[in-house]
Scaffold this motif. Structure first.
Motif, PDB file in Angstrom:
ATOM      1  N   LEU A 177     -22.135 -28.932 -66.691  1.00 29.99           N
ATOM      2  CA  LEU A 177     -23.298 -28.271 -66.096  1.00 29.99           C
ATOM      3  C   LEU A 177     -23.601 -28.833 -64.712  1.00 29.99           C
ATOM      4  O   LEU A 177     -23.886 -28.084 -63.768  1.00 29.99           O
ATOM      5  CB  LEU A 177     -24.512 -28.425 -67.000  1.00 29.99           C
ATOM      6  CG  LEU A 177     -24.482 -27.689 -68.341  1.00 29.99           C
ATOM      7  CD1 LEU A 177     -25.734 -28.009 -69.140  1.00 29.99           C
ATOM      8  CD2 LEU A 177     -24.364 -26.185 -68.135  1.00 29.99           C
ATOM      9  N   LEU A 178     -23.541 -30.152 -64.570  1.00 30.20           N
ATOM     10  CA  LEU A 178     -23.794 -30.777 -63.269  1.00 30.20           C
ATOM     11  C   LEU A 178     -22.733 -30.374 -62.249  1.00 30.20           C
ATOM     12  O   LEU A 178     -23.034 -30.181 -61.067  1.00 30.20           O
ATOM     13  CB  LEU A 178     -23.837 -32.301 -63.423  1.00 30.20           C
ATOM     14  CG  LEU A 178     -25.022 -32.861 -64.219  1.00 30.20           C
ATOM     15  CD1 LEU A 178     -24.888 -34.373 -64.387  1.00 30.20           C
ATOM     16  CD2 LEU A 178     -26.341 -32.520 -63.526  1.00 30.20           C
ATOM     17  N   ALA A 179     -21.499 -30.235 -62.720  1.00 26.58           N
ATOM     18  CA  ALA A 179     -20.417 -29.802 -61.827  1.00 26.58           C
ATOM     19  C   ALA A 179     -20.665 -28.374 -61.337  1.00 26.58           C
ATOM     20  O   ALA A 179     -20.435 -28.059 -60.164  1.00 26.58           O
ATOM     21  CB  ALA A 179     -19.070 -29.887 -62.550  1.00 26.58           C
ATOM     22  N   ILE A 180     -21.140 -27.505 -62.226  1.00 32.48           N
ATOM     23  CA  ILE A 180     -21.437 -26.123 -61.833  1.00 32.48           C
ATOM     24  C   ILE A 180     -22.593 -26.088 -60.835  1.00 32.48           C
ATOM     25  O   ILE A 180     -22.567 -25.327 -59.859  1.00 32.48           O
ATOM     26  CB  ILE A 180     -21.781 -25.279 -63.076  1.00 32.48           C
ATOM     27  CG1 ILE A 180     -20.569 -25.198 -64.004  1.00 32.48           C
ATOM     28  CG2 ILE A 180     -22.202 -23.863 -62.674  1.00 32.48           C
ATOM     29  CD1 ILE A 180     -20.879 -24.584 -65.351  1.00 32.48           C
ATOM     30  N   LEU A 181     -23.601 -26.913 -61.068  1.00 34.62           N
ATOM     31  CA  LEU A 181     -24.722 -27.000 -60.127  1.00 34.62           C
ATOM     32  C   LEU A 181     -24.232 -27.444 -58.751  1.00 34.62           C
ATOM     33  O   LEU A 181     -24.654 -26.911 -57.715  1.00 34.62           O
ATOM     34  CB  LEU A 181     -25.768 -27.978 -60.662  1.00 34.62           C
ATOM     35  CG  LEU A 181     -27.043 -28.146 -59.834  1.00 34.62           C
ATOM     36  CD1 LEU A 181     -27.815 -26.837 -59.761  1.00 34.62           C
ATOM     37  CD2 LEU A 181     -27.922 -29.255 -60.425  1.00 34.62           C
ATOM     38  N   PHE A 182     -23.329 -28.409 -58.742  1.00 37.36           N
ATOM     39  CA  PHE A 182     -22.724 -28.883 -57.492  1.00 37.36           C
ATOM     40  C   PHE A 182     -21.983 -27.734 -56.794  1.00 37.36           C
ATOM     41  O   PHE A 182     -22.130 -27.530 -55.585  1.00 37.36           O
ATOM     42  CB  PHE A 182     -21.773 -30.033 -57.814  1.00 37.36           C
ATOM     43  CG  PHE A 182     -20.892 -30.454 -56.677  1.00 37.36           C
ATOM     44  CD1 PHE A 182     -21.386 -31.236 -55.652  1.00 37.36           C
ATOM     45  CD2 PHE A 182     -19.558 -30.058 -56.628  1.00 37.36           C
ATOM     46  CE1 PHE A 182     -20.568 -31.631 -54.596  1.00 37.36           C
ATOM     47  CE2 PHE A 182     -18.739 -30.444 -55.580  1.00 37.36           C
ATOM     48  CZ  PHE A 182     -19.240 -31.231 -54.570  1.00 37.36           C
ATOM     49  N   PHE A 183     -21.219 -26.969 -57.565  1.00 35.83           N
ATOM     50  CA  PHE A 183     -20.472 -25.852 -56.995  1.00 35.83           C
ATOM     51  C   PHE A 183     -21.410 -24.787 -56.427  1.00 35.83           C
ATOM     52  O   PHE A 183     -21.086 -24.135 -55.430  1.00 35.83           O
ATOM     53  CB  PHE A 183     -19.570 -25.219 -58.059  1.00 35.83           C
ATOM     54  CG  PHE A 183     -18.203 -25.822 -58.121  1.00 35.83           C
ATOM     55  CD1 PHE A 183     -17.226 -25.459 -57.218  1.00 35.83           C
ATOM     56  CD2 PHE A 183     -17.893 -26.771 -59.079  1.00 35.83           C
ATOM     57  CE1 PHE A 183     -15.964 -26.007 -57.263  1.00 35.83           C
ATOM     58  CE2 PHE A 183     -16.643 -27.343 -59.134  1.00 35.83           C
ATOM     59  CZ  PHE A 183     -15.660 -26.961 -58.216  1.00 35.83           C
ATOM     60  N   SER A 184     -22.551 -24.605 -57.050  1.00 36.40           N
ATOM     61  CA  SER A 184     -23.503 -23.617 -56.557  1.00 36.40           C
ATOM     62  C   SER A 184     -23.949 -23.955 -55.138  1.00 36.40           C
ATOM     63  O   SER A 184     -24.033 -23.082 -54.269  1.00 36.40           O
ATOM     64  CB  SER A 184     -24.719 -23.544 -57.480  1.00 36.40           C
ATOM     65  OG  SER A 184     -24.375 -23.085 -58.762  1.00 36.40           O
ATOM     66  N   PHE A 185     -24.236 -25.224 -54.892  1.00 31.45           N
ATOM     67  CA  PHE A 185     -24.628 -25.653 -53.546  1.00 31.45           C
ATOM     68  C   PHE A 185     -23.479 -25.480 -52.555  1.00 31.45           C
ATOM     69  O   PHE A 185     -23.698 -25.092 -51.392  1.00 31.45           O
ATOM     70  CB  PHE A 185     -25.091 -27.110 -53.565  1.00 31.45           C
ATOM     71  CG  PHE A 185     -26.507 -27.292 -54.013  1.00 31.45           C
ATOM     72  CD1 PHE A 185     -27.558 -26.939 -53.173  1.00 31.45           C
ATOM     73  CD2 PHE A 185     -26.791 -27.788 -55.273  1.00 31.45           C
ATOM     74  CE1 PHE A 185     -28.872 -27.101 -53.581  1.00 31.45           C
ATOM     75  CE2 PHE A 185     -28.105 -27.959 -55.694  1.00 31.45           C
ATOM     76  CZ  PHE A 185     -29.154 -27.606 -54.850  1.00 31.45           C
ATOM     77  N   ILE A 186     -22.274 -25.759 -53.000  1.00 33.09           N
ATOM     78  CA  ILE A 186     -21.117 -25.616 -52.116  1.00 33.09           C
ATOM     79  C   ILE A 186     -20.888 -24.150 -51.751  1.00 33.09           C
ATOM     80  O   ILE A 186     -20.664 -23.805 -50.584  1.00 33.09           O
ATOM     81  CB  ILE A 186     -19.850 -26.206 -52.770  1.00 33.09           C
ATOM     82  CG1 ILE A 186     -20.033 -27.702 -53.034  1.00 33.09           C
ATOM     83  CG2 ILE A 186     -18.630 -25.972 -51.884  1.00 33.09           C
ATOM     84  CD1 ILE A 186     -20.420 -28.506 -51.824  1.00 33.09           C
ATOM     85  N   ILE A 187     -20.952 -23.273 -52.750  1.00 31.98           N
ATOM     86  CA  ILE A 187     -20.759 -21.844 -52.497  1.00 31.98           C
ATOM     87  C   ILE A 187     -21.875 -21.303 -51.612  1.00 31.98           C
ATOM     88  O   ILE A 187     -21.638 -20.494 -50.709  1.00 31.98           O
ATOM     89  CB  ILE A 187     -20.673 -21.076 -53.825  1.00 31.98           C
ATOM     90  CG1 ILE A 187     -19.395 -21.451 -54.573  1.00 31.98           C
ATOM     91  CG2 ILE A 187     -20.704 -19.565 -53.580  1.00 31.98           C
ATOM     92  CD1 ILE A 187     -19.286 -20.829 -55.954  1.00 31.98           C
ATOM     93  N   LEU A 188     -23.117 -21.754 -51.859  1.00 32.32           N
ATOM     94  CA  LEU A 188     -24.240 -21.341 -51.020  1.00 32.32           C
ATOM     95  C   LEU A 188     -24.018 -21.764 -49.574  1.00 32.32           C
ATOM     96  O   LEU A 188     -24.220 -20.965 -48.639  1.00 32.32           O
ATOM     97  CB  LEU A 188     -25.530 -21.966 -51.559  1.00 32.32           C
ATOM     98  CG  LEU A 188     -26.782 -21.792 -50.700  1.00 32.32           C
ATOM     99  CD1 LEU A 188     -27.129 -20.321 -50.542  1.00 32.32           C
ATOM    100  CD2 LEU A 188     -27.955 -22.562 -51.304  1.00 32.32           C
ATOM    101  N   THR A 189     -23.589 -22.999 -49.385  1.00 30.12           N
ATOM    102  CA  THR A 189     -23.320 -23.496 -48.031  1.00 30.12           C
ATOM    103  C   THR A 189     -22.222 -22.689 -47.358  1.00 30.12           C
ATOM    104  O   THR A 189     -22.343 -22.304 -46.184  1.00 30.12           O
ATOM    105  CB  THR A 189     -22.903 -24.984 -48.100  1.00 30.12           C
ATOM    106  OG1 THR A 189     -23.964 -25.740 -48.676  1.00 30.12           O
ATOM    107  CG2 THR A 189     -22.579 -25.522 -46.718  1.00 30.12           C
ATOM    108  N   GLN A 190     -21.161 -22.395 -48.089  1.00 31.44           N
ATOM    109  CA  GLN A 190     -20.062 -21.626 -47.526  1.00 31.44           C
ATOM    110  C   GLN A 190     -20.500 -20.206 -47.191  1.00 31.44           C
ATOM    111  O   GLN A 190     -20.131 -19.666 -46.143  1.00 31.44           O
ATOM    112  CB  GLN A 190     -18.885 -21.593 -48.495  1.00 31.44           C
ATOM    113  CG  GLN A 190     -17.665 -20.867 -47.932  1.00 31.44           C
ATOM    114  CD  GLN A 190     -16.424 -21.100 -48.760  1.00 31.44           C
ATOM    115  OE1 GLN A 190     -16.405 -21.955 -49.632  1.00 31.44           O
ATOM    116  NE2 GLN A 190     -15.384 -20.341 -48.489  1.00 31.44           N
TER     117      GLN A 190
END
Length: 409
Positions: free
Chosen positions: A111-124
């Motif tokens: 779950l924490l990894a997915i949350l991390f990916f959400s921020f990365i995708i948002l930034t991109q």
């Protein structure tokens, strides 16, 4: 756009944007569909899966993260390019790291990894959207849309269908390492590293996030649009439960992971892309009210075909005949919805801010509705959730005819 105008855009720029969109959709294609199926296939209960959609909530808050992206990491050779380099690197590193996490015994870490990916995708997403706005002029926007749609198709197929097929024959760790390696090899690091975005920038615009009234604009866009806001809250009930739950219902009824992946990510992506290129042109001939009302009504009717699947019927012909009109109508709804959002934002002093504020409402409730649909499906079953969503869909169709009528055609 004429052929001459397209030729005036350097080929390396077109290739760069394709790889940027492509790698973005590989990651999101896996997270938005493949991961749910893999975890369900491993036996994780629906009520536990209900936590995953909430990890995507950061994607809805573009208006909060955009000022940070616009302000920092400006150098002599680029700005948004720098954010894209960081986002790509962290996405690859994150996928490699998640390969060594047991998704069943270490679900919290997943779950924490997915949350991390959400921020990365948002930034991109933010960096890529701003870079495209700076480089492509208005008459060239059709090309960037075509590039994005093509990248969406390939990225979704690779990140969704191919990865799920690979997982059917190998282990979780191997699957994640392969996805990480694919991202690293697919991206042209050298081209982005030496890319001077200022050299190709044609639009020296001032970002709306530097406006002293930026935060005020986020609230002011809702003036006189309470009914439209209510509709943005309701629409996720019409879309979200079906795309998330029906593939899981097929898995539970005996469909293999490979067959479900082909249906959802290969067949579904191809149908949606064809709809964008062919069907949407016909939809644009209608007024805003006609197109949105037709899309919602058509979508609501298509959802009725999912009721047998929610009861456990999984005949392949029935399934494909149910999903085909669903993919078409879902793209109709999303396109007509986006068009009205842009229309509402056009008259604002800060159109990008106004559009993102509207999408934030839709995105937040999309995540919440998806989460609730998983949770209550565990308690009440697929049939109750799907039937309830169909009823809400017809109510939304009725409401759309009234709300859109009060806006502009």
């Amino acid at each position: 756009m004429s052929h001459k105008e397209i030729k005036n855009i350097p080929k390396q720029i077109q290739e760069l944007f394709f790889t940027l969109y492509y790698t973005r959709y590989i990651g999101s294609g896996f997270l938005a569909g493949g991961l749910f199926l893999i975890l369900r296939n491993k036996g994780i209960a629906l009520d536990k899966l209900s936590l995953i959609p909430l990890m995507f909530l950061p994607l809805s808050f573009r208006v909060l993260w955009a000022p940070f992206i616009d302000k920092y990491l400006k150098t002599s050779s680029g700005h948004y390019r720098n954010w894209l380099l960081i986002a790509q690197f962290l996405m690859i590193l994150g996928l490699f790291a998640i390969a060594f996490i047991d998704p069943v015994n270490n679900y919290l870490l997943v779950l924490l990894a997915i949350l991390f990916f959400s921020f990365i995708i948002l930034t991109q997403d933010l960096a890529l959207a701003n870079l495209a706005s700076n480089i492509f002029e208005e008459h060239e926007r059709g090309l960037i849309v075509s590039i994005e749609v093509s990248a969406l198709m390939y990225g979704n197929i690779i990140g969704g269908a191919v990865e799920l097929l690979l997982y059917s024959y190998t282990r979780w760790s191997v699957c994640m390492i392969c996805l990480s390696a694919l991202l690293a090899l697919s991206f042209n690091w050298r081209q982005l590293w030496f890319f001077n975005e200022y050299k190709f920038s044609k639009n020296s615009r001032i970002s709306e996030t530097t406006d002293k009234n930026y935060w005020k604009n986020i609230v002011s866009v809702w003036k006189g649009k309470k009914s439209w806001c209510a509709l943005l809250v309701i629409i996720p009930f019409v879309i979200s439960p079906f795309y998330s739950l029906m593939p899981l219902a097929l898995l539970d009824s005996g469909w293999s992971l490979a067959n479900t992946a082909i249906l959802l990510k290969l067949f579904g992506t191809m149908i949606m892309v064809m709809t964008i290129y062919v069907g949407i042109r016909q939809l644009r001939k209608l007024t805003r009210k006609q197109s949105f009302s037709f899309s919602i009504i058509f979508h609501a009717c298509c959802l009725l075909s999912f009721i047998p699947i929610s009861l456990g019927y999984n005949n392949a012909l029935l399934v494909y005949l149910s999903f085909f009109p669903y993919f078409v109508s879902m793209q109709f709804v999303r396109t007509s919805l986006s068009t009205i959002i842009v229309d509402n934002a056009a008259s604002s002093v800060a159109p990008t801010t106004a559009a993102n504020a509207q999408m934030a409402i839709f995105g937040v409730f999309d995540a919440i509705v998806t989460s609730l649909s998983f949770y209550f499906a565990q308690k009440w079953g697929y049939f109750v959730i799907i039937t309830g969503s169909v009823v809400i869909a017809f109510f939304a169709a009725f409401l759309a005819t009234r709300v859109v009528q009060n806006q502009s055609d």
